[in-house]
Write a protein that holds these residues in place. Structure first.
Motif, mmCIF file in Angstrom:
data_model
loop_
_atom_site.group_PDB
_atom_site.id
_atom_site.type_symbol
_atom_site.label_atom_id
_atom_site.label_comp_id
_atom_site.label_asym_id
_atom_site.label_seq_id
_atom_site.Cartn_x
_atom_site.Cartn_y
_atom_site.Cartn_z
ATOM 1 N N GLY A 1 0.752 -1.191 0.126
ATOM 2 C CA GLY A 1 0.068 -0.007 0.024
ATOM 3 C C GLY A 1 0.810 1.184 -0.037
ATOM 4 N N TYR A 2 0.089 2.298 -0.307
ATOM 5 C CA TYR A 2 0.880 3.435 -0.621
ATOM 6 C C TYR A 2 1.388 4.262 0.727
ATOM 7 C CZ TYR A 2 -1.839 3.460 -4.822
ATOM 8 O OH TYR A 2 -2.416 2.861 -5.968
ATOM 9 N N ALA A 3 0.768 4.251 1.879
ATOM 10 C CA ALA A 3 1.309 4.842 3.144
ATOM 11 C C ALA A 3 2.442 4.241 3.674
ATOM 12 C CB ALA A 3 0.086 5.012 4.093
ATOM 13 N N VAL A 4 2.397 2.767 3.826
ATOM 14 C CA VAL A 4 3.528 1.770 4.359
ATOM 15 C C VAL A 4 4.772 2.216 3.351
ATOM 16 C CG1 VAL A 4 4.335 -0.329 4.651
ATOM 17 C CG2 VAL A 4 1.890 0.210 5.135
ATOM 18 N N SER A 5 4.555 2.349 1.957
ATOM 19 C CA SER A 5 5.790 2.449 1.382
ATOM 20 C C SER A 5 6.323 3.911 1.414
ATOM 21 C CB SER A 5 5.165 2.486 -0.428
ATOM 22 O OG SER A 5 4.770 1.111 -0.934
ATOM 23 N N ILE A 6 5.389 4.742 1.512
ATOM 24 C CA ILE A 6 6.277 6.024 2.100
ATOM 25 C C ILE A 6 6.989 6.045 3.194
ATOM 26 C CG2 ILE A 6 5.572 8.508 2.929
ATOM 27 C CD1 ILE A 6 3.111 8.591 0.863
ATOM 28 N N ALA A 7 6.389 5.317 4.127
ATOM 29 C CA ALA A 7 7.095 5.132 5.718
ATOM 30 C C ALA A 7 8.400 4.372 5.274
ATOM 31 C CB ALA A 7 6.345 4.299 6.699
ATOM 32 N N ILE A 8 8.153 3.442 4.484
ATOM 33 C CA ILE A 8 9.775 2.664 4.004
ATOM 34 C C ILE A 8 10.659 3.401 3.688
ATOM 35 C CG2 ILE A 8 10.452 0.543 2.859
ATOM 36 C CD1 ILE A 8 7.880 -0.906 3.226
ATOM 37 N N PHE A 9 10.414 4.010 2.341
ATOM 38 C CA PHE A 9 11.298 4.674 1.812
ATOM 39 C C PHE A 9 11.932 6.145 2.458
ATOM 40 C CE2 PHE A 9 9.369 2.759 -1.842
ATOM 41 C CZ PHE A 9 10.364 1.911 -2.301
ATOM 42 N N ALA A 10 11.010 6.672 3.129
ATOM 43 C CA ALA A 10 11.287 7.764 3.945
ATOM 44 C C ALA A 10 12.158 7.294 5.226
ATOM 45 C CB ALA A 10 10.259 8.261 4.698
ATOM 46 N N GLY A 11 11.984 6.172 5.602
ATOM 47 C CA GLY A 11 12.760 5.546 6.639
ATOM 48 C C GLY A 11 14.286 5.144 6.254
ATOM 49 N N ALA A 12 14.418 4.504 4.853
ATOM 50 C CA ALA A 12 15.685 4.341 4.372
ATOM 51 C C ALA A 12 16.323 5.520 4.225
ATOM 52 C CB ALA A 12 15.508 3.668 2.904
ATOM 53 N N ILE A 13 16.013 6.486 3.664
ATOM 54 C CA ILE A 13 16.715 7.852 3.647
ATOM 55 C C ILE A 13 17.097 8.368 4.984
ATOM 56 C CG2 ILE A 13 16.443 10.304 3.046
ATOM 57 C CD1 ILE A 13 14.485 9.475 0.697
ATOM 58 N N ALA A 14 16.411 8.100 6.008
ATOM 59 C CA ALA A 14 16.522 8.563 7.274
ATOM 60 C C ALA A 14 18.029 7.672 7.738
ATOM 61 C CB ALA A 14 15.452 8.236 8.204
ATOM 62 N N VAL A 15 17.952 6.567 7.560
ATOM 63 C CA VAL A 15 19.009 5.479 7.664
ATOM 64 C C VAL A 15 20.376 6.053 7.026
ATOM 65 C CG1 VAL A 15 20.013 2.972 7.480
ATOM 66 C CG2 VAL A 15 17.751 3.657 8.164
ATOM 67 N N VAL A 16 20.154 6.502 5.674
ATOM 68 C CA VAL A 16 21.385 6.697 4.837
ATOM 69 C C VAL A 16 21.873 8.261 5.656
ATOM 70 C CG1 VAL A 16 21.912 7.791 2.664
ATOM 71 C CG2 VAL A 16 20.398 5.639 2.726
#
Length: 272
Positions: A173-188
């Motif tokens: 779903g879209y909202a979960v995908s947003i959270a995943i990619f935003a989290g990945a950027i935060a990790v970087v």
């Protein structure tokens, strides 16, 4: 998150200019994500709403990109309106490269992801071998700028393939995908600032990840799916909202020049 040079530059082909790209500030990342969102929704608008179809949409955006790149290469300094116009259109075109391979040629997304990763790595390797720097603070020759835009094109193609691969396989779903990619950027970002991850590597990793993040934001706002969610604003409304925000920020940066590279940094990375 910034990109810095780790070696002295060597002589490069092309005229010397002021830095042709913006500094990597918060403004950069906000506009970049919004450009990606507009790129996603605008492609859907042309393809579906206006009935252009995938092939004609590719031709139209390819022609637009060629015209804008000619204008960009003719400039001797960074001009926000021209630069960000190229980013919007190249985001559409990079997305369409992957879409054509997936939808028209039936190339598996995993294959596309691997191939684009190899191509992007090759672009960076050749760029560094020729220029001895991947610094975005010194895009001051025609050759460096050509490498820069080629890398950006394939970051969008790779980001599309990897993002769609995750979305289709995970079905989140879209909202979960947003959270995943935003989290990945935060990790970087954390890895760069806290763990001293190489600045160039961190920048391009984040740049790739902003594509699926922006696409997920665009889908969340434009779509209305019982399965995947969405606010149902439509591709037209979503495109206009983000385009207006981009134009406002670009106008602000044009006046304030807050994202222009300091002369001393350009001089430090300038070719001999």
């Amino acid at each position: 998150m910034t990109s810095t040079s780790h070696a002295d530059a060597v002589p490069s082909l092309g005229r010397k200019m002021f830095n042709k790209v913006p500094e990597v500030t918060l403004f950069f990342w906000v506009i970049k994500i919004m450009c990606t969102t507009v790129g996603e929704t605008a492609a859907d608008y042309l393809n579906d709403n206006l009935g252009f179809g995938l092939t004609n949409t590719t031709y139209v955006t390819g022609a637009m990109l060629a015209v804008l790149l000619v204008a960009q290469f003719q400039l001797k300094r960074y001009v926000p309106l021209v630069y960000w116009s190229v980013v919007v259109v190249i985001s559409v075109f990079g997305t369409l490269i992957t879409d054509n391979l997936t939808d028209a040629k039936n190339v598996p997304l995993l294959t596309s992801t691997i191939v684009f990763s190899i191509i992007l790595a090759a672009v960076f390797a050749i760029w560094y071998a020729v220029e001895r720097t991947l610094s975005i603070h010194s895009i001051i020759t025609t050759r460096r700028e050509a490498f820069y835009w080629l890398a950006i094109l394939f970051t969008f193609a790779l980001g599309t393939a990897a993002g769609d691969l995750l979305a289709e396989k995970a079905d989140l779903g879209y909202a979960v995908s947003i959270a995943i990619f935003a989290g990945a950027i935060a990790v970087v970002t954390f890895a760069h600032y806290v763990l001293n991850l190489n600045a160039v590597l961190a920048f391009w990793m984040a740049y790739i990840l902003t594509r699926p993040l922006g696409a997920s934001i665009g889908d969340e706002m434009s779509q209305n799916s019982h399965k995947y969610g969405g606010l149902g604003l439509g591709t037209t409304g979503t495109s206009y909202i983000f385009l207006a925000c981009i134009l406002a920020l670009v106008a602000f940066l044009t006046v304030t020049k807050k994202d222009q590279t300091p002369p001393e940094r350009v001089a430090a990375d300038a070719p001999a």
